[in-house]
Design a protein around this motif. Sequence first.
Motif, short mmCIF file in Angstrom:
data_model
loop_
_atom_site.label_atom_id
_atom_site.label_comp_id
_atom_site.label_asym_id
_atom_site.label_seq_id
_atom_site.Cartn_x
_atom_site.Cartn_y
_atom_site.Cartn_z
N SER A 136 0.82 -1.21 0.00
CA SER A 136 0.00 0.00 0.00
C SER A 136 0.86 1.27 0.00
O SER A 136 0.33 2.36 0.08
CB SER A 136 -0.96 -0.01 1.19
OG SER A 136 -0.25 -0.05 2.39
N TYR A 186 -2.28 15.03 -11.66
CA TYR A 186 -2.27 13.98 -10.64
C TYR A 186 -3.49 13.09 -10.86
O TYR A 186 -4.61 13.57 -10.90
CB TYR A 186 -2.33 14.63 -9.26
CG TYR A 186 -1.62 13.88 -8.16
CD1 TYR A 186 -1.91 12.54 -7.88
CD2 TYR A 186 -0.68 14.51 -7.35
CE1 TYR A 186 -1.27 11.87 -6.85
CE2 TYR A 186 -0.04 13.85 -6.31
CZ TYR A 186 -0.34 12.52 -6.07
OH TYR A 186 0.28 11.86 -5.04
N THR A 215 -15.20 5.63 -6.54
CA THR A 215 -13.95 4.93 -6.87
C THR A 215 -14.11 4.00 -8.06
O THR A 215 -13.16 3.36 -8.50
CB THR A 215 -13.45 4.07 -5.70
OG1 THR A 215 -14.41 3.02 -5.46
CG2 THR A 215 -13.28 4.89 -4.45
N ARG A 253 -6.87 17.76 -6.85
CA ARG A 253 -7.97 17.04 -6.22
C ARG A 253 -7.56 15.77 -5.50
O ARG A 253 -8.39 15.14 -4.83
CB ARG A 253 -8.98 16.64 -7.29
CG ARG A 253 -9.71 17.81 -7.88
CD ARG A 253 -10.67 17.33 -8.94
NE ARG A 253 -11.57 18.40 -9.31
CZ ARG A 253 -12.61 18.21 -10.11
NH1 ARG A 253 -12.88 17.03 -10.62
NH2 ARG A 253 -13.41 19.23 -10.39
N ILE A 254 -6.36 15.34 -5.69
CA ILE A 254 -5.97 14.07 -5.07
C ILE A 254 -4.49 14.13 -4.73
O ILE A 254 -3.70 14.78 -5.44
CB ILE A 254 -6.28 12.90 -6.04
CG1 ILE A 254 -6.02 11.54 -5.39
CG2 ILE A 254 -5.48 13.01 -7.33
CD1 ILE A 254 -6.52 10.35 -6.23
N VAL A 255 -4.13 13.51 -3.63
CA VAL A 255 -2.71 13.40 -3.28
C VAL A 255 -2.54 12.14 -2.44
O VAL A 255 -3.43 11.76 -1.68
CB VAL A 255 -2.20 14.66 -2.55
CG1 VAL A 255 -2.84 14.83 -1.18
CG2 VAL A 255 -0.67 14.62 -2.40
N GLU A 256 -1.41 11.50 -2.65
CA GLU A 256 -1.15 10.29 -1.87
C GLU A 256 -0.57 10.64 -0.51
O GLU A 256 0.21 11.59 -0.37
CB GLU A 256 -0.18 9.39 -2.64
CG GLU A 256 0.03 8.07 -1.94
CD GLU A 256 0.61 7.00 -2.85
OE1 GLU A 256 0.35 7.03 -4.06
OE2 GLU A 256 1.31 6.13 -2.31
N PRO A 279 0.55 8.46 3.48
CA PRO A 279 0.97 7.11 3.85
C PRO A 279 -0.18 6.09 3.84
O PRO A 279 -1.15 6.23 4.56
CB PRO A 279 1.55 7.29 5.25
CG PRO A 279 2.05 8.70 5.25
CD PRO A 279 1.04 9.46 4.45
N SER A 280 -0.08 5.08 3.00
CA SER A 280 -1.10 4.04 2.84
C SER A 280 -2.50 4.60 2.59
O SER A 280 -3.49 4.00 2.99
CB SER A 280 -1.15 3.13 4.07
OG SER A 280 0.02 2.35 4.12
N GLY A 281 -2.56 5.72 1.95
CA GLY A 281 -3.88 6.29 1.68
C GLY A 281 -3.83 7.39 0.64
O GLY A 281 -2.78 7.71 0.11
N ILE A 282 -5.01 7.94 0.36
CA ILE A 282 -5.08 9.11 -0.50
C ILE A 282 -6.04 10.12 0.13
O ILE A 282 -6.98 9.74 0.84
CB ILE A 282 -5.58 8.79 -1.93
CG1 ILE A 282 -6.91 8.04 -1.92
CG2 ILE A 282 -4.54 8.01 -2.71
CD1 ILE A 282 -7.56 7.90 -3.28
N PRO A 330 -5.98 1.98 2.88
CA PRO A 330 -5.65 1.15 4.04
C PRO A 330 -5.39 1.94 5.33
O PRO A 330 -5.61 1.40 6.42
CB PRO A 330 -4.39 0.41 3.59
CG PRO A 330 -4.55 0.31 2.11
CD PRO A 330 -5.21 1.59 1.69
N THR A 382 -10.79 2.67 -2.68
CA THR A 382 -9.51 3.15 -3.20
C THR A 382 -8.69 2.06 -3.89
O THR A 382 -7.98 2.33 -4.86
CB THR A 382 -8.71 3.77 -2.04
OG1 THR A 382 -9.52 4.82 -1.47
CG2 THR A 382 -7.39 4.35 -2.49
N PHE A 399 -8.19 1.54 -7.63
CA PHE A 399 -7.21 2.31 -8.39
C PHE A 399 -5.90 1.52 -8.53
O PHE A 399 -5.14 1.71 -9.48
CB PHE A 399 -6.90 3.65 -7.71
CG PHE A 399 -8.09 4.55 -7.52
CD1 PHE A 399 -9.28 4.34 -8.21
CD2 PHE A 399 -8.02 5.63 -6.65
CE1 PHE A 399 -10.38 5.17 -8.03
CE2 PHE A 399 -9.11 6.47 -6.46
CZ PHE A 399 -10.29 6.24 -7.15
N GLN A 400 -5.62 0.68 -7.54
CA GLN A 400 -4.40 -0.12 -7.59
C GLN A 400 -4.58 -1.31 -8.51
O GLN A 400 -3.72 -1.64 -9.30
CB GLN A 400 -4.06 -0.67 -6.19
CG GLN A 400 -3.68 0.36 -5.18
CD GLN A 400 -3.50 -0.32 -3.83
OE1 GLN A 400 -4.45 -0.54 -3.09
NE2 GLN A 400 -2.27 -0.67 -3.51
#
Lengths: 255, 310
Positions: A48, A218, B29, B65-68, B70-73, B223, B271, B274-275
């Motif tokens: 992740s 992004y 999603t 609108r989106i940014v990663e 840690p283990s999330g967005i 996560p 989410t 997306f992976q």
Amino acid sequence: MTKYLVDGTILGQRSLSPDIRVMEIKAPEIAKTAEPGQFVTIKTNHLSVPLLRRPFGVAGVDREKGSFLLIYRVVGETTHLMETLKEGDSISILGPLGHGFDRTHKNALLIGGGVGLAPLHFLAADYPGAQVDVLIGARTAKELFWTELFRDKTRRQIETTDDGTWGIKGMVTTPLPELLKEGQYDCVYVCGPSPMMRAVVDIVRPTGIPCQISLEKYMGCGLGACLSCTCSGIGRRVKVCKDGPVFWAGEVTAW
Amino acid sequence: MVNAEMMKRLSVKVAGLSMKTPVTTASGTFGFGLEFADFVDLNQIGAITVKGTTLKPRPGNQGQRIVETPSGILNCVGLENPGVEVFLKETLPKLKQYDTRVIVNIDGDSADEYGELAAMLDVDGVDAIELNISCPNVAQGGLAFGTSCTAAAEVVKAARARTHKTVITKLSPNVTDITEIARAVEAAGSDAISLINTLVGMKIDIHTRRPVLGNTMGGLSGPAVRPVAVRMVYQVAQAVRIPIIGMGGIASWEDAIEFFLAGASAVAVGTANFQDPRLAQTISEGIASYLIENHFDSIQDLVGLALPDR
């Protein structure tokens, strides 16, 4: 067009500059169907972190070999992980995504800055028109490997560097007006940082020469579902990942 | 592949909603489902929960609108959507071609708007509506409804009165006591509850020294939020009798099993789509294998097994 989610195999990679790499990946589904301007999204692991897949414009294909090229700058988590991959390692590829460049014109001028030159490299290699020239915007002479990459795919390579260590000192906009006057171009294709693309569009537009831009935003899904990468178009919202990343310069109003 | 034996164990009924598998997609999603048709056999997932839909088209928020994280967005899309009329005219006919359930997530500026949307969507092809009273990214409505018991109940009543479909209420985790809101929406007539929506968060760019997201704050998913989601499902399962659709950071079948054990009757993949865009379908295979290996005849036998009274 069908999109694929496949595990590609690294065939090799090498440094083009201190922080730019070229990677060759075997993934026949992608190599056979990708068009210049399309992109793939990458994930190097099943963890992740990093979470999201990262988008990269396809930099070239070898359709017979079933492989394609990525040219990337080592800047973040995913590219640092990509840099460590060795021949034979696996990498998750989603693609080909989005719409590519319009290739119905005759004489083309490609204008790129930094790794924005990667998709233009594929376009130059697979351009059915009569002649292709490339205007390369680099920071310093260290990035002029681009000239070599484009040499056998274009008629003419014109370089600019921010610091004047190679070619014309300045930005791509410095020689552009003169080039447009003498070049008899039927279409201009731009890919690079947004301020550069805006400046180029401002110069090209009054000439009436059609101009395509390749946007980067992004992204979340890369499939047109999450709406993270939308921007304003004429009378509609457009998705960079699905309706783009290539647009006609007048097609998007705010980017 | 999920065979017939597996499918039998996976089928579930969430209030009035019969699902082939206990897996749906978290709104926002999975687009309208069609975007994922290259990767997922839409006939093989329990339900498609579509992108948040509003009365009028919305352009969404400006800026990034989106940014990663840690283990999330973090996202602040801001409910960009073409509006309910376009959904009914253009999207729904396409979705009807698939043998799956369609849950339409709706969002309004007022209780009346939720009622109007519910009435407009009380049509063939729509199986349930999900009341989004928890979007953190819009100026009006959204989260405000989800953090007040009275306001949440009003929204549920307004929608309930104007639809024959299953009504699911999606709760916000951005509250002091999730069970209070859960009880309020149950009492107001909600058939089911889905949780959690995103947790409000933000990220600051240390170079520009400004918030990264165009809307300053956004909703955290992935996560990173999963333990919070499991905890809230566990609490709500003890507070209400209506079924729960659990979601929040599910990225594998193991994650999904946790939610069933905490008391969810069904789960949603968000989410993680997306992976791995195949996950909404493939996760069911893992769930089915777990049921078979552990001698459970039905997914329903697993629901709530981790609760204190079991």
